[in-house]
Design a protein around this motif. Structure first.
Motif, short mmCIF file in Angstrom:
data_model
loop_
_atom_site.label_atom_id
_atom_site.label_comp_id
_atom_site.label_asym_id
_atom_site.label_seq_id
_atom_site.Cartn_x
_atom_site.Cartn_y
_atom_site.Cartn_z
N ARG A 66 34.13 43.91 33.53
CA ARG A 66 34.85 43.34 34.67
C ARG A 66 34.81 41.81 34.68
N GLN A 67 33.64 41.21 34.44
CA GLN A 67 33.56 39.75 34.50
C GLN A 67 34.43 39.09 33.44
N GLU A 70 38.02 39.37 34.77
CA GLU A 70 38.19 38.44 35.89
C GLU A 70 38.30 37.00 35.40
N THR A 73 41.69 36.46 33.63
CA THR A 73 42.75 36.44 34.64
C THR A 73 42.77 35.10 35.37
N ARG A 74 41.61 34.65 35.77
CA ARG A 74 41.49 33.36 36.47
C ARG A 74 41.94 32.20 35.58
N MET A 100 39.90 49.29 36.41
CA MET A 100 39.22 48.01 36.63
C MET A 100 40.15 46.84 36.38
N ALA A 101 40.91 46.87 35.29
CA ALA A 101 41.86 45.79 35.01
C ALA A 101 42.95 45.74 36.08
N GLU A 103 42.69 46.75 39.25
CA GLU A 103 42.08 46.21 40.47
C GLU A 103 41.92 44.70 40.38
N THR A 104 41.48 44.22 39.23
CA THR A 104 41.25 42.79 39.04
C THR A 104 42.53 41.98 39.21
N HIS A 108 43.83 39.39 42.33
CA HIS A 108 44.31 38.02 42.09
C HIS A 108 45.71 37.83 42.69
#
Length: 165
Positions: A66-67, A70, A73-74, A100-101, A103-104, A108
């Motif tokens: 996940r990190q 994230e 994406t950021r 998970m992807a 949701e991430t 955003h």
């Protein structure tokens, strides 16, 4: 064109559908960012897009962490000014990574107030979690759309009116 100079992020490049979708997006002059756990696969997909006159940037991203998703994406959003479209093309054998992807990127996009997320999964979209997520982000202007399976709730705003804040 609707997609001209729009930012598209593709999470996963291994399944055949992702190559078809990314080539179509590149043909409409979208800026395509390709994230895959395998740099070799991401580079091959980017070459195919760049060879037909599109613009694609490959990256190695651990799509099961996940990190990492994230952070990627950021970074893309900060560099490009926002993510307009995301394509979740993680293989069906990894439904937890798909969710998970999804949701991430939905989180955003909800924060930026717009976006379209296309899931290329026959199995994942049948999961009730996807429907709950689609219902949760639709009021924020985010459309979570399955390429296969059942229809999802749409945001009140017309996705064709995507614009960056």
């Amino acid at each position: 064109m609707f997609l001209e100079d729009r930012t598209v992020v593709v999470y996963g490049t291994a399944i055949p559908y992702s190559a078809t979708v990314t080539r179509a997006l590149a043909g409409h002059r979208a800026l395509v960012y390709l994230a895959d756990i395998s740099m070799q696969r991401a580079e091959v997909a980017a070459r195919r897009i760049n060879d037909v006159g599109g613009v694609a940037e490959p990256a190695t991203v651990d799509l099961f962490y996940r990190q990492a998703v994230e952070a990627y994406t950021r970074e893309v959003a900060e560099w490009s000014g926002g993510i307009d479209v995301a394509v979740i093309a993680i293989a069906d054998e990894n439904p937890a990574a798909q969710l998970m992807a999804t949701e991430t990127v939905c989180a955003h996009m909800a924060g930026q107030g717009y976006g379209i997320v296309l899931t290329l999964s026959a199995r994942g979209i049948a999961d009730p979690e996807y429907l709950r997520l689609a219902e949760r982000v639709a009021p924020s202007g985010v459309a979570l759309l399955p390429a296969f399976g059942i229809p999802a709730p749409m945001p009140a705003a017309d996705p064709a009116t995507l614009r960056r804040a």
